[in-house]
Design an enzyme around this catalytic site. Structure first.
Site, short mmCIF file in Angstrom:
data_model
loop_
_atom_site.label_atom_id
_atom_site.label_comp_id
_atom_site.label_asym_id
_atom_site.label_seq_id
_atom_site.Cartn_x
_atom_site.Cartn_y
_atom_site.Cartn_z
N ASN A 7 24.35 -41.05 33.33
CA ASN A 7 25.08 -40.35 32.26
C ASN A 7 26.30 -39.64 32.89
OD1 ASN A 7 25.95 -38.16 30.61
ND2 ASN A 7 24.10 -38.37 29.38
N ASP A 9 28.65 -37.80 31.26
CA ASP A 9 29.22 -36.75 30.40
C ASP A 9 29.87 -35.63 31.19
OD1 ASP A 9 28.16 -38.09 28.25
OD2 ASP A 9 26.54 -36.65 27.89
N HIS A 10 29.21 -35.21 32.27
CA HIS A 10 29.67 -33.98 32.91
C HIS A 10 30.84 -34.19 33.88
CE1 HIS A 10 27.03 -31.83 30.47
NE2 HIS A 10 25.99 -32.55 30.87
N HIS A 43 27.48 -39.47 25.89
CA HIS A 43 27.15 -38.81 24.62
C HIS A 43 28.45 -38.35 23.98
CE1 HIS A 43 24.60 -35.41 22.55
NE2 HIS A 43 25.30 -36.12 21.68
N ARG A 45 29.79 -36.28 21.48
CA ARG A 45 29.35 -35.18 20.59
C ARG A 45 30.35 -34.97 19.47
NH1 ARG A 45 25.72 -31.08 21.46
NH2 ARG A 45 24.28 -31.49 23.15
N ARG A 49 32.95 -32.06 23.24
CA ARG A 49 33.08 -31.09 24.34
C ARG A 49 33.13 -31.76 25.71
NH1 ARG A 49 27.07 -28.40 24.28
NH2 ARG A 49 27.54 -28.18 22.08
N HIS A 50 32.64 -32.99 25.83
CA HIS A 50 32.82 -33.70 27.11
C HIS A 50 33.45 -35.08 26.87
CE1 HIS A 50 28.73 -34.81 25.99
NE2 HIS A 50 28.21 -33.69 26.40
N GLU A 70 25.15 -42.36 23.26
CA GLU A 70 24.31 -41.35 22.60
C GLU A 70 25.13 -40.68 21.52
OE1 GLU A 70 23.04 -38.51 25.43
OE2 GLU A 70 21.82 -39.92 26.55
N THR A 101 21.01 -31.18 24.65
CA THR A 101 20.11 -31.66 23.60
C THR A 101 18.74 -31.02 23.78
OG1 THR A 101 21.32 -33.72 23.84
CG2 THR A 101 19.40 -33.75 22.40
N GLU A 151 13.31 -43.07 23.59
CA GLU A 151 13.54 -42.36 24.85
C GLU A 151 12.77 -41.04 24.75
OE1 GLU A 151 17.41 -42.38 26.64
OE2 GLU A 151 17.09 -40.42 27.55
N HIS A 194 16.22 -36.52 30.62
CA HIS A 194 16.66 -35.14 30.43
C HIS A 194 16.07 -34.24 31.52
CE1 HIS A 194 18.33 -31.60 28.60
NE2 HIS A 194 18.98 -32.39 27.79
N GLY A 195 16.97 -33.66 32.30
CA GLY A 195 16.56 -32.67 33.30
C GLY A 195 16.01 -33.26 34.59
N GLY A 216 21.84 -37.55 34.20
CA GLY A 216 23.25 -37.18 34.26
C GLY A 216 23.54 -35.92 35.05
N HIS A 217 23.22 -34.76 34.47
CA HIS A 217 23.71 -33.48 34.97
C HIS A 217 23.42 -33.28 36.45
CE1 HIS A 217 23.53 -29.02 35.42
NE2 HIS A 217 24.67 -29.13 34.80
N1 PXP Z 1 18.89 -38.72 27.66
C1 PXP Z 1 19.39 -38.14 26.55
C2 PXP Z 1 19.05 -38.72 25.23
C3 PXP Z 1 20.24 -37.02 26.66
O1 PXP Z 1 20.73 -36.44 25.54
C4 PXP Z 1 20.59 -36.56 27.94
C5 PXP Z 1 21.55 -35.41 28.06
O2 PXP Z 1 22.77 -35.75 27.53
C6 PXP Z 1 20.07 -37.21 29.05
C7 PXP Z 1 19.20 -38.27 28.89
C8 PXP Z 1 20.43 -36.81 30.45
O3 PXP Z 1 19.98 -35.53 30.71
P1 PXP Z 1 20.48 -34.80 32.05
O4 PXP Z 1 21.95 -34.66 31.93
O5 PXP Z 1 19.74 -33.51 32.01
O6 PXP Z 1 20.08 -35.68 33.20
#
Ligand code: PXP
Length: 245
Positions: A7, A9-10, A43, A45, A49-50, A70, A101, A151, A194-195, A216-217
């Site tokens: 991901n 996004d950041h 993603h 949004r 924002r990104h 996303e 999210t 997911e 996520h995370g 991602g993050h």
């Molecule tokens: N999957 C989904 C559906 C998400 O919304 C996100 C965050 O945008 C991620 C995965 C990735 O999460 P992270 O950035 O915490 O790794």
């Protein structure tokens, strides 16, 4: 093999902090491709924002890897997805004030609307994924409305792990494991995300029904210290090691 969706996004978050053209999410996507990512996730949004609309245009035009877009279940996003027809569309809940999210989609409580929402995306050939918690009602509803993929939201598991709340973390992991089994039995492809970090990815990567992780993050943060390619390679190694044990 367990796929890794990166991901980006950041990368756009850092770019947008200064309104400059850099760092460029497209460049990150191409680097991720070289480093062994299996897909790119972005993603779009509502508040942009990104990732922005121009990023999606460029990713669709210049990526060899499949794009997982996303987005929230809004008419605006549906029109954008239908125009671009990415490989996959992952529907996520979106609240304007949230930092990320926060929870899964309420598919069970919004069945009819979501069924109508995803139908044209399915017809356009997109693999439709729903980002949900491991609640059996949500998994059953996702299968019933015709999603191809769920997911599973790993955010709660990751937070409990970071806070050292071992018993609660283990209970959350058991829920995710049961959810993954149930989803696969209903014919859904199972993703998770996520995370996730090097330290907490192993038990999620070890769930046999999970075929894709979206991360991602943490990876973009690690890239500051080690570079994006090595960060992705190390995450891949963590995932592969967990899968083999
Ligand atoms: N999957 C989904 C559906 C998400 O919304 C996100 C965050 O945008 C991620 C995965 C990735 O999460 P992270 O950035 O915490 O790794």
């Amino acid at each position: 093999m367990l796929r890794l969706g990166v991901n980006i996004d950041h990368v756009a978050t850092v770019r947008n902090a200064r309104g400059s053209p850099w760092p460029d999410p497209m460049r990150a996507a191409l680097l991720a491709e070289e480093a062994g990512a299996d897909g790119i996730t972005a993603h779009l949004r509502e508040d942009r924002r990104h990732i922005g609309d121009a990023d999606i245009e460029r990713l669709m035009a210049g990526l060899r890897l499949p794009l997982n877009l996303e987005m929230a279940a809004t008419a605006e996003m549906q029109a954008i997805a239908l125009r671009h027809r990415p490989h996959a569309v992952c529907i996520v809940p979106e609240k304007r004030e949230e930092r990320t999210t926060e929870g899964g989609l309420d598919v069970a409580g919004d069945r009819a609307r979501l069924a109508d929402f995803i139908a044209p995306l399915r017809q356009a050939g997109c693999r439709v994924s729903l980002f949900i918690g491991h609640d059996p009602r949500q998994i059953e509803a996702a299968a019933a409305i015709g999603a191809a993929v769920v997911e599973l939201h790993t955010g709660a598991f990751c937070d409990l792990d970071t806070e050292g709340r071992t018993a609660d973390r283990d209970a959350e992991l058991a829920g995710l494991a049961q959810g993954a089994r149930m989803a696969a039995e209903l014919g859904l492809e199972v993703h998770a995300g996520h995370g996730l970090t090097y330290d907490n990815v192993a038990p999620i990567a070890a769930l046999p029904q999970v075929v894709e992780l979206n991360i991602g993050h943490f990876l973009i943060g690690e890239a500051i210290f080690t570079g994006l390619g090595p960060a992705i390679a190390r995450m891949r190694a963590c995932m592969d090691a967990a899968r083999q044990t």
